[in-house]
Write an enzyme that holds these catalytic residues in place. Sequence first.
Site, PDB file in Angstrom:
ATOM      1  N   CYS A  82       0.726  -1.170   0.063  1.00  0.00           N
ATOM      2  CA  CYS A  82      -0.103   0.086  -0.110  1.00  0.00           C
ATOM      3  C   CYS A  82       0.903   1.270   0.064  1.00  0.00           C
ATOM      4  CB  CYS A  82      -0.941  -0.022   1.158  1.00  0.00           C
ATOM      5  SG  CYS A  82      -2.468   0.956   0.932  1.00  0.00           S
ATOM      6  N   TYR A  83       1.025   1.846   1.081  1.00  0.00           N
ATOM      7  CA  TYR A  83       1.807   3.179   1.261  1.00  0.00           C
ATOM      8  C   TYR A  83       3.160   2.867   0.955  1.00  0.00           C
ATOM      9  CZ  TYR A  83       4.329   7.333   2.675  1.00  0.00           C
ATOM     10  OH  TYR A  83       5.131   8.269   2.937  1.00  0.00           O
ATOM     11  N   HIS A 169      -3.523  -5.443   0.117  1.00  0.00           N
ATOM     12  CA  HIS A 169      -3.142  -5.715   1.723  1.00  0.00           C
ATOM     13  C   HIS A 169      -3.093  -7.213   2.058  1.00  0.00           C
ATOM     14  CE1 HIS A 169      -2.776  -1.928   3.813  1.00  0.00           C
ATOM     15  NE2 HIS A 169      -3.531  -1.540   3.025  1.00  0.00           N
ATOM     16  N   GLU A 171      -1.845  -9.068   4.120  1.00  0.00           N
ATOM     17  CA  GLU A 171      -2.057  -9.527   5.258  1.00  0.00           C
ATOM     18  C   GLU A 171      -3.490  -9.638   6.174  1.00  0.00           C
ATOM     19  OE1 GLU A 171      -1.406  -4.812   5.560  1.00  0.00           O
ATOM     20  OE2 GLU A 171      -0.956  -6.754   4.143  1.00  0.00           O
ATOM     21  N   ASP A 227      -2.856 -11.673  29.906  1.00  0.00           N
ATOM     22  CA  ASP A 227      -1.542 -11.087  29.713  1.00  0.00           C
ATOM     23  C   ASP A 227      -0.642 -10.573  30.714  1.00  0.00           C
ATOM     24  OD1 ASP A 227      -2.587 -10.799  26.992  1.00  0.00           O
ATOM     25  OD2 ASP A 227      -3.869  -8.863  27.501  1.00  0.00           O
ATOM     26  N   LYS A 369      -2.468 -11.778  21.132  1.00  0.00           N
ATOM     27  CA  LYS A 369      -3.077 -12.268  22.352  1.00  0.00           C
ATOM     28  C   LYS A 369      -2.730 -13.719  22.321  1.00  0.00           C
ATOM     29  CE  LYS A 369      -5.726 -11.010  25.010  1.00  0.00           C
ATOM     30  NZ  LYS A 369      -5.796 -10.659  26.613  1.00  0.00           N
TER      31      LYS A 369
END
Length: 513
Positions: A82-83, A169, A171, A227, A369
């Site tokens: 992208c960018y 994208h 991803e 976490d 997570k």
Amino acid sequence: MIVILDFGSQYTQLIARRVREQKVYCEILPYNASIDVIRGKHPAGVILSGGPSSAVETAGKDDVYEPHPAVFTLGVPVLGVCYGHQIMARMLGGKVKRAPRREFGLSKMTLKSAGDLFVGIEPKFDVWMSHGDEVAALPHGFKTVGATENAPLAAIANTTKRLYGLQFHPEVSHTEHGNDIINNFLFEICGEAPDWQMAGWVARATAEIKVTVGSSKVLLALSGGVDSSVAAVLLHEAIGEQLLAVFVDTGLLKAGETERIRRLFGKRLEDSLITVDASVEFFAALKGITDPEKKRKAIGKTFIEVFEREAKRYQGVGFLAQGTLYTDVIESGRAASGMAHVIKTHHNVGGLPEKLNFKLLEPFKNLFKDEVRLLGKELDIAKEVVGRHPFPGPGFAVRILGEVTRERAHIIAEADAIIDEEIRREGIYDDIWQIFPVLTGAKSVGVVGDQRSYEEVLAIRAVTSVDGMTADWYRMPPSIMANIATRIVNELPNISRVVYDISSKPPATIEWE
């Protein structure tokens, strides 16, 4: 490893996730990292992320968001997304312009040549677009590999120098064959091997913690969630009695949480576990506040006040440790580039006061997570802990719309306990990534014992997800939903109506505030 240069995209860590899912280690650096720092990582390849800036508007200006030019002459493959695709094209002599039509959402990609990046991929497939600029002219040595109807240079490549650009994208899960494209870059082009293991991360993190902390004591905010719980065990493994794991009862936690913490961690953390009841302070700090951002900041400020008071009881406390995840960092606009837009403040990221008497220690700030859950298993932490649903640092305060009072906190904790009991009884707890009640602040007419009631509406939010970056609403069986709703209105006289939230993320966030 793979180095990812971050230009502030909300998806940067998703790139890292996709890489790590293939058991290849990667690190995220700011877009303007020095070439010596990048070279010092000995990368097998570099990925340039997307970002909110315009490659057109920054051209020729002082505030140009560009990587160091030597990135393209390191001799390792580079993939621009992208960018990153646009800025690479512009820096290497191509042209970028405003697109005649912006593209947001799915587009159909047509490959003009297979190429090493698209080995084994069908010639037409859906890709996820999110851009207003486009590459208008190719740099020298590049060729067009693929196009969409609105982006004729949607995939470009200089195979000789192993430089690749994608307007879409890969991803994002919506892109067909996105993982295949990333895998081709990792294994076919960069020559990586799938040999990264969490055990290696533990060894490296433990060593770094020891060096960073030195002889100082570390104060950990132990919330009882996945976490902070995993962070407590990791830190205790690394520095032992130098850890002070402080569990603060804010009055905004799940029912019976203090007893649970003592049961689960009293023996393993030994004298490092400290419990503090500060509920009076938190309810006082939240009195009269209805704005969600102000709530988060008030909670962050109160947490620090409690921790600073506790720290004075011990000598040599130099660090405040937190179980901050990269999803928290992204949404709080504190990504590696410093360019990501703020979505909401997290009390353990953006909610901290500017002047802090501790140094921050956040061992998970580059983990998702699910990676923390894997880490918990590696550290042999009980499934009751690592398999627990996420719970926000501010507790029920961000699930109570409007003013937070002790009475409303008690109501929502009771509703939460009913929900938890029912989904465990039905055997669907592990099917849901997160489920929780929300006190909406809205009131609704009801009928109780032939009498009119006018009480609060409670919403139930249940989602499925992997990392919290995206989520879909959970299709709960109607019979279970009915049982939960019936119990809540029967057992909690302050609730007159129960509704079910069917929003996905995006556009909604998981939490209501």
